[in-house]
Enzyme design. Structure first.
Site, short mmCIF file in Angstrom:
data_model
loop_
_atom_site.label_atom_id
_atom_site.label_comp_id
_atom_site.label_asym_id
_atom_site.label_seq_id
_atom_site.Cartn_x
_atom_site.Cartn_y
_atom_site.Cartn_z
N LYS A 1 -10.45 -7.12 2.77
CA LYS A 1 -10.96 -6.71 1.46
C LYS A 1 -12.46 -6.92 1.33
O LYS A 1 -13.13 -6.13 0.67
CB LYS A 1 -10.23 -7.47 0.34
N LYS B 1 1.27 3.43 5.97
CA LYS B 1 2.16 3.00 4.89
C LYS B 1 1.85 3.82 3.62
O LYS B 1 0.70 4.15 3.36
CB LYS B 1 1.89 1.52 4.62
N LYS C 1 -0.70 3.90 -3.04
CA LYS C 1 -1.21 4.60 -4.22
C LYS C 1 -2.73 4.80 -4.14
O LYS C 1 -3.28 5.58 -4.91
CB LYS C 1 -0.87 3.82 -5.48
#
Ligand code: TRP
Length: 336
Positions: free
Chosen positions: A120, A202, A205
């Site tokens: 991240k 995967k 969204k």
């Protein structure tokens, strides 16, 4: 398994979900469907992890509406706020408070090697905030406050659960028995759902390609359209195979929503084309998700009723959390 029907003998389960935007078919089949199923066997505590959401930038109005909608969706899925505990993390201040105690008992080096932090921070170099760094400590607090026996987590959260266990063990050794050391729970059901446009990735969204993922709250036509456009291969045979990730993903999804085995699915579509198969998958997914959407639309309309439920949920959660928190404070040497 040994069956014991008294409430006290039920094992405790805890899990949380971030209110970050639309939840997908992947979230449903991979985790949430199992949250619903676990209610039968366990005493469950589920939370909307809103404090975790601000480790990345959020627009206030959007965050607020996502917290509401995630809570409403949990209810729409069939999670029972009377029999179990369903709440919003920030409503129980012991989460942040315990997080501080635990932070002072967690090493910088332990956090620095978390793979999600590394990923991240590489992705958002402009906002590598301290909260993003200490995120697993808050997650440890979420867990340890409720003394769960089991924590169902997906692959991406395994390392964080491992750290929560380490923190609990170390704290107990230093200050005496305060926390239960939870075990990871690998659900019996649970499918790994891949992107409809790139089945080697995967389903997510955050995928820019809107055809790559299906939201739990998509309407019927949208769901069917997305499945019609799903990427497949040129063999035109409905069978599971490593070299056929697109069709394999569709088989997995169809099998998860219908309860049929993959062999049964292969047989059902033997000799049929991909067009028929994709339509059948789309319809079966819509049949599963649409009743959830209908209930969701009802629940989200009544803000008053929703408010009452999340307040009751927070009270119930806090009664448990407060005990653990004060015990930990006392052991560390604070004056109560
Ligand atoms: N970090 C988890 C996620 O992003 C959500 C979460 C927060 C969680 N606190 C938790 C999961 C406690 C399990 C237990 O998916």
């Amino acid at each position: 398994m040994c069956e014991n029907n008294t409430e006290a003998a039920k094992k405790k389960v805890l899990s949380c979900i971030q209110p970050s935007g639309m939840l997908t078919l992947g979230n449903y089949l991979g985790a949430l469907k199992n949250w619903v199923a676990m209610q039968e066997e366990f005493d469950c505590t589920y939370a909307v992890a809103d404090l975790h959401a601000i480790t990345v930038r959020q627009e206030p109005a959007k965050l607020r509406s996502q917290i509401y909608s995630t809570y409403a969706l949990l209810l729409a899925l069939g999670i029972d706020p009377e029999k179990h505990t369903v709440f919003i993390q920030s409503h129980v201040p012991e989460h942040s408070a315990l997080s501080w105690l635990l932070s002072c008992n967690t090493q910088f080096g332990e956090m620095a090697r978390m793979t999600q932090f590394k990923d991240k921070s590489a992705k958002h170099p402009e906002n590598v905030n301290v909260g993003l760094f200490s995120y697993p400590v808050l997650m440890a607090a979420d867990i340890l406050l409720y003394k769960p026996d089991l924590v169902p987590v997906g692959h991406d959260q395994k390392q964080h659960l491992e750290i929560a266990r380490d923190i609990a063990i170390r704290f107990n050794n230093k200050y005496g028995d305060v926390f239960t050391v939870p075990e990871p729970y690998i659900p019996k059901i649970g499918a790994r759902v891949m992107s409809l446009q790139d089945p080697t990735k995967k389903m997510s969204k955050s995928d820019d390609n809107l055809n790559a993922w299906v939201a739990i709250l998509d309407d019927r036509d949208t769901i069917i359209r997305k499945f019609k456009r799903a990427v497949t291969d040129s063999e035109a045979v409905v069978r599971m195979a490593d070299e056929k990730p697109g069709i394999s993903n569709l088989i997995t999804i169809y099998s998860a929503v219908t309860g049929k085995t993959t062999q049964e699915v292969e047989k059902e579509f033997d000799g049929k084309g991909y067009g028929d198969f994709k339509l059948a998958v789309g319809e079966a997914v819509a049949d599963t998700l649409n009743p959830i959407k209908e209930r969701y639309d009802e629940i989200i309309k009544d803000k008053k009723a929703l408010e009452q439920l999340y307040k009751e949920g927070a009270n119930k959660a806090e009664r448990v959390a407060r005990k653990t928190y004060f015990k930990a404070m006392k052991k560390v040497g604070f004056v109560l």
